[in-house]
Design a protein around this motif. Sequence first.
Motif: not given
Length: 338
Positions: A17-20, A149-150, A247-248, A252-253
Amino acid sequence: MNSQKEELQDRAIVRIAAHLPDLIVYGDICPERPSVDYFDGVLMFVDISGFTAMTEKFSTAMYMDRGAEQLVEILNHYISAIVESDALLALWKVERKQLKNMITVVVKCSLEIHELFGAQESEGLDVRVKIGLAAGHISMLVFGDETRNFFLVIGQTVNDVRLAQNMAHMNDVILSPNCWQLCDRSMIEIERIPDQRAVKVNFLKLPPTFNFDEFFTKCMTFMDYYPSGDNKNLLRLACMLESDPHLEMSLQKYVMESISKQIDDKQLRGYLSELRPVTIVFVNLVFKDQDKVEVISSAIQDASVHISSVLRDLRGQINKVFMFDKTRAFHDCAALIH
């Protein structure tokens, strides 16, 4: 209590989540691709000057023994107030009626960024910024396949913030025409730009009795997932996420395989920064109708699935997706994703 927080923050879902952004972390887990969401918000586009030169400096021969480590230290010390890239697109999602007050908050944030970096030198290299602000309707597009995903934020407001940033000189804050129309004009001193409807911010003209801390706290009550109460000292509520395998897996995608591996190996320290040779291919897509989100979403979905399948066979992956041409004035929308 501290040990409990440390245990929560060490969970894989927290590191992912830190990267999103919160838009993704707390968004609907929808299997349908593409999917589109619509909302109002304030956008800040920050261009950081000097980062590319700093990267090149630390990748030269004289720094090869620990260039990457030095770069990480510089990023954590200086750039952590903004981002580990040479550009940042920040979004405050709020209801339409809250835009006026939120613009004031974002203007103050922009001025404080300039104050922080205005005279800052990092190892002999200036790191300066120029900022564009816009406000209004925003669309978010999510697309991808079974493995990746993007997401893109798109629309006229994103177009406006890019154009505003293009007008800015170093240490400028530029408001798009719609942002200037929606803001509290009694709070912002501006300078007109010749032949433009966008304006340059000079300073905030707050009344002597105005308490900005109280104003900020009130504004944040309208922000979803903003830390408050017992969690007010947290940077993000996402760092307290409970384990959730479903959710993880979904989150992660959105993360590149190389980053995901380092998350799994718990190798990350501060910002994730790497210096290594790569081969990059830019693919430019031209759409017949760029004004309708529903039209381009289907085209982007089909293109991303096809391109990903080709790259995957050759051990490559999509790194960034953006909807503007950096080499010329663009005319649609902008976003930066990795």
